[in-house]
Scaffold this motif. Structure first.
Motif: not given
Length: 202
Positions: A30-35, A43-44, A82-91
Motif C-alpha cells: 500500500e501507499t500512504t500520502v503525507i503532505a 518508507i513509512l 533514514g532521513g535521506l530515505s524519507v526525504w528523497l523517498n528512496d529506500p
C-alpha cells in the motif's frame, strides 16, 4: 550507573525494530500520502522507526545515566540514512545503513587491535570478565563478524526482495549475533578471570 530491570535494555533496543517490522508488514503493498507525497510501506516504516529509536535511546540514557558509543553511532547513522530515505523517498539509503554501521564497528575495533587498546573490554568487562588475550581474540572475531554482516547485508538488499531484506534485518541479523555469542562460549571459559576484591566487596 542506575539499576534497571534486566529485561528493560533488550526490550528498548528491540522495540523500534519490531515497530518497523509491524508497520512494514501491515502496510505492505500500500501507499500512504503525507503532505501530498506518496510513500511506500518501507518508507513509512522508516519514518516511524527514526523517532522510535530516538525515544528509546533517550529513555535508556535517562534510566541508566549513560549510553554506549555504539548506541550513539547507531542513532546518528539511522537519523542520517533514514532521513535521506524519507526525504528523497528512496529506500536504498536506509538499506545500506546496516552496512555502514557494521563497517564502522569493524573499523573501530580493528583500530583498537592495532593500537593495542582493549576498548571492547572497557565496555563489557563488568558483564564478561576475561584476561587481555581473551579480549584480543574476541575483538578480532567481532571484526570478522561485522565485516561478514556488512557483506551479507549488501548481498541481501541488492539481490533479494524488499520483504526478504526486512525479514533478514529484523530476525536474521539478531539470530546471527546470538549464534556468534553462543559459539564463543569456549573462549569466555578459557580466558575467564576472577572478580577483583573491589568487585566482590560491592
Amino acid at each position: 550507573m542506575k539499576d534497571t530491570k534486566p529485561w528493560l535494555k533488550p526490550a528498548l533496543e528491540l522495540g523500534p525494530v519490531l515497530v518497523f517490522f509491524l508497520v512494514f508488514i501491515l502496510r505492505r503493498g500500500e501507499t500512504t500520502v503525507i503532505a501530498g507525497q506518496e510513500y511506500s510501506a518501507f518508507i513509512l516504516a522508516t519514518l516511524v522507526f527514526i523517532p522510535a529509536l530516538a525515544l528509546t535511546t533517550a529513555i535508556q540514557w535517562r534510566l541508566t545515566g549513560r549510553l554506549a558509543p555504539m548506541q550513539v553511532a547507531t542513532l546518528v547513522l539511522v537519523i542520517v540514512f533514514g532521513g535521506l530515505s524519507v526525504w528523497l523517498n528512496d529506500p536504498r539509503f536506509f538499506k545500506i545503513k546496516p552496512t555502514m554501521i557494521y563497517l564502522l564497528f569493524a573499523a573501530i575495533l580493528g583500530y583498537s587491535l592495532i593500537a593495542r587498546r582493549n576498548w571492547l573490554q572497557a565496555v563489557l568487562s563488568e558483564a564478561l570478565p576475561m584476561d587481555a588475550q581473551g579480549w584480543r581474540k574476541l575483538t578480532f572475531r567481532m571484526v570478522m563478524l561485522f565485516l561478514a554482516l556488512a557483506a551479507a547485508n549488501e548481498i541481501v538488499w541488492r539481490t533479494m526482495s524488499e520483504t526478504s531484506w526486512v525479514y533478514f534485518k529484523t530476525f536474521g541479523l539478531p539470530v546471527i549475533l546470538f549464534v556468534f555469542l553462543m559459539a564463543n562460549a569456549g573462549l569466555y571459559r578459557a580466558h575467564a578471570t576472577e572478580p577483583s576484591a573491589d568487585d566482590k566487596g560491592e
